[in-house]
Scaffold this motif. Structure first.
Motif, PDB file in Angstrom:
ATOM      1  N   GLU A   9      98.758  36.839  33.012  1.00 53.52           N
ATOM      2  CA  GLU A   9      98.180  38.151  33.316  1.00 53.52           C
ATOM      3  C   GLU A   9      99.038  38.875  34.357  1.00 53.52           C
ATOM      4  O   GLU A   9      99.612  38.264  35.259  1.00 53.52           O
ATOM      5  CB  GLU A   9      96.746  37.994  33.825  1.00 53.52           C
ATOM      6  CG  GLU A   9      96.646  37.259  35.147  1.00 53.52           C
ATOM      7  CD  GLU A   9      95.224  37.219  35.714  1.00 53.52           C
ATOM      8  OE1 GLU A   9      94.269  37.384  34.949  1.00 53.52           O
ATOM      9  OE2 GLU A   9      95.099  37.017  36.936  1.00 53.52           O
ATOM     10  N   HIS A  10      99.084  40.219  34.244  1.00 58.07           N
ATOM     11  CA  HIS A  10      99.913  40.968  35.173  1.00 58.07           C
ATOM     12  C   HIS A  10      99.574  42.453  35.150  1.00 58.07           C
ATOM     13  O   HIS A  10      98.935  42.952  34.224  1.00 58.07           O
ATOM     14  CB  HIS A  10     101.398  40.774  34.864  1.00 58.07           C
ATOM     15  CG  HIS A  10     101.799  41.200  33.490  1.00 58.07           C
ATOM     16  ND1 HIS A  10     101.653  40.384  32.380  1.00 58.07           N
ATOM     17  CD2 HIS A  10     102.357  42.346  33.026  1.00 58.07           C
ATOM     18  CE1 HIS A  10     102.098  40.998  31.302  1.00 58.07           C
ATOM     19  NE2 HIS A  10     102.525  42.203  31.667  1.00 58.07           N
ATOM     20  N   ARG A  55     106.716  44.251  36.620  1.00 61.34           N
ATOM     21  CA  ARG A  55     105.504  43.546  36.227  1.00 61.34           C
ATOM     22  C   ARG A  55     105.138  42.573  37.349  1.00 61.34           C
ATOM     23  O   ARG A  55     105.947  41.734  37.734  1.00 61.34           O
ATOM     24  CB  ARG A  55     105.714  42.809  34.899  1.00 61.34           C
ATOM     25  CG  ARG A  55     106.005  43.774  33.753  1.00 61.34           C
ATOM     26  CD  ARG A  55     106.332  43.081  32.437  1.00 61.34           C
ATOM     27  NE  ARG A  55     106.645  44.069  31.425  1.00 61.34           N
ATOM     28  CZ  ARG A  55     105.747  44.625  30.596  1.00 61.34           C
ATOM     29  NH1 ARG A  55     104.479  44.246  30.652  1.00 61.34           N
ATOM     30  NH2 ARG A  55     106.124  45.538  29.729  1.00 61.34           N
ATOM     31  N   PHE A  91     102.882  39.622  38.396  1.00 60.60           N
ATOM     32  CA  PHE A  91     102.094  38.540  37.807  1.00 60.60           C
ATOM     33  C   PHE A  91     101.300  37.820  38.887  1.00 60.60           C
ATOM     34  O   PHE A  91     101.828  37.551  39.974  1.00 60.60           O
ATOM     35  CB  PHE A  91     103.009  37.536  37.109  1.00 60.60           C
ATOM     36  CG  PHE A  91     103.690  38.056  35.887  1.00 60.60           C
ATOM     37  CD1 PHE A  91     103.221  37.730  34.624  1.00 60.60           C
ATOM     38  CD2 PHE A  91     104.808  38.866  35.997  1.00 60.60           C
ATOM     39  CE1 PHE A  91     103.860  38.198  33.484  1.00 60.60           C
ATOM     40  CE2 PHE A  91     105.463  39.343  34.867  1.00 60.60           C
ATOM     41  CZ  PHE A  91     104.980  39.011  33.602  1.00 60.60           C
ATOM     42  N   TYR A  95     106.429  37.290  40.658  1.00 63.46           N
ATOM     43  CA  TYR A  95     105.381  36.301  40.424  1.00 63.46           C
ATOM     44  C   TYR A  95     104.793  35.846  41.756  1.00 63.46           C
ATOM     45  O   TYR A  95     105.517  35.378  42.640  1.00 63.46           O
ATOM     46  CB  TYR A  95     105.948  35.100  39.662  1.00 63.46           C
ATOM     47  CG  TYR A  95     106.406  35.447  38.277  1.00 63.46           C
ATOM     48  CD1 TYR A  95     105.561  35.314  37.188  1.00 63.46           C
ATOM     49  CD2 TYR A  95     107.704  35.923  38.064  1.00 63.46           C
ATOM     50  CE1 TYR A  95     105.987  35.652  35.911  1.00 63.46           C
ATOM     51  CE2 TYR A  95     108.137  36.261  36.791  1.00 63.46           C
ATOM     52  CZ  TYR A  95     107.274  36.117  35.719  1.00 63.46           C
ATOM     53  OH  TYR A  95     107.689  36.453  34.458  1.00 63.46           O
TER      54      TYR A  95
END
Length: 402
Positions: free
Chosen positions: A316-317, A358, A360, A372
């Motif tokens: 998911e992000h 993105r 995450f 991330y």
């Protein structure tokens, strides 16, 4: 913004149709208006810790017509403002009462509740915010702001309906608000709502459910309530028509983007409740919604990926995009979802015009296009979520809902 007077549907609809008026709560002063009634959710939960006086003040100063609060009773009968059934999510109960983290919030005395910090979870700017007494809310209002009082988990606060009814009838500040048409009581528990309607038939009352029920159930609601509220995500044209056919006013929660507000208005919604009332107010008034925006926006979110939401590299992000014309350093930018989970962008990330990043929540390998956090808990609601974006200096840049 022009004050949008509370309009209640049951009596008005019957009058227009030439029908006998039902024996329900008398509506507040009615006024024809094309503008929706705007309500700040839990005060203004997108910009301040929910259900605190800071949030009430922010909501009251936002341009909203009303702020919404949640009322419960302490174990010694004191009415206080709080949403959850436990203190874990929005207080430091784990530090103050480590053995009672999962105990019902209503099992605490008023004195114990006052030992909790209800602001630190949101940000360091709100350290020391307390759980408010019900009566403190009226003192925190500014201008002509009214209050939507949600009776929360009434089975765990026996007698809460009587407490609210008596306050509205006898407390000078609450009574003045009620007489001025600036109070509405609401709740999900139909039995509790019926009890309140019997205690205070003159007070506008709203029945809440997560989806629009059948015409038969709506007709029952209309026998004691004036309006109906539901999630905007579950509302469609057929459901909106059923509510209107029942003679009930129609409201939606929790509307946290301008697109969601527009879609709700297209369905004939009269009440819009959201965590960012100032931004919706600016949108309704045709003003720039985010004056501090520098070109960075939330362009999307992937909440529910195939398989594990936290699978490495592809979990998911949230997607940030630079729609401006200059490179922006997004280091330290904060994404906050509706449950106040925080995703903070690490150092060294710059977005050139047209570029995306993105963000995450789970593990992976950082790159210029992906960051991330390496968390071990999925945070985005798979059924849809709302997200606010702040820059590293705490300025609100954008909101997004899917």
């Amino acid at each position: 913004m022009k004050f949008r007077t509370l309009t209640l549907g049951t009596l008005a609809a019957c009058m227009l149709a030439g029908l006998a008026s039902p024996a329900v709560a008398a509506p507040a002063a009615e006024q024809e208006t094309a503008s929706p009634i705007l309500i700040g959710h839990r005060g203004a939960a997108g910009v301040a810790p929910e259900n605190t006086l800071a949030a009430v003040k922010a909501g009251s100063q936002s341009g909203a017509d009303f702020v919404e609060i949640d009322i419960q009773l302490s174990s010694d009968g004191v009415p206080f403002i709080f949403h959850d059934e436990t203190a874990a999510r929005t207080t430091n109960v784990a530090d103050v009462f480590p053995d009672r983290v999962n105990d019902p919030i209503t099992s605490f005395t008023w004195n114990e509740l006052q030992q909790l910090d209800a602001g630190s979870y949101f940000s360091a700017d709100f350290v020391g915010e307390k759980i408010p007494h019900f009566d403190a809310v009226a003192d925190a209002l500014t201008g002509e702001t009214g209050v939507f009082i949600e009776i929360k988990s009434p089975a765990k606060s026996p007698g809460v309906e009587q407490v609210v009814a008596e306050a509205l009838a006898t407390d000078p500040e609450w009574s003045a608000l009620e007489k001025a048409g600036k109070i509405e009581v609401l709740g999900f528990d139909a039995t509790s709502n019926k009890t309140f309607a019997e205690l205070a038939p003159e007070v506008p009352l709203q029945q809440l459910t997560g989806t629009v029920p059948s015409a038969e159930i709506l007709a029952d609601y209309a026998s004691y309530a004036d309006s109906f509220g539901t999630s905007y995500r579950t509302l469609d044209a057929a459901g909106a028509a059923r509510v209107k056919d029942a003679g009930l006013g129609l409201g939606v929660y929790t509307v946290n983007s301008t697109q969601a507000a527009d879609a709700s208005l297209e369905l004939g919604v009269e009440r819009i409740t959201g965590d960012f009332p100032q931004q919706v107010d600016r949108h309704l008034d045709g003003k720039k919604v985010f004056p501090s925006n520098n070109g960075i926006v939330v362009s999307g979110a992937v909440n529910d990926v195939p398989g594990n939401d936290l699978q490495p590299e592809t979990g998911e992000h949230v997607i940030l995009a630079n729609e401006g014309n200059r490179t922006i350093d997004v280091s330290g930018y904060v994404l906050r979802d509706a449950a106040n989970n925080i995703l903070r962008v690490g150092e060294g990330f710059k977005l050139t015009p047209g570029a995306e990043l993105r963000v995450f929540s789970g593990p992976g390998t950082n790159s210029a296009e992906a960051f991330y956090l390496g968390g071990d808990t999925a945070v985005l609601n798979n059924g849809g979520d709302s997200i606010g974006l702040w820059d590293s200096k705490g300025r609100l840049l954008d909101t997004f809902a899917n």
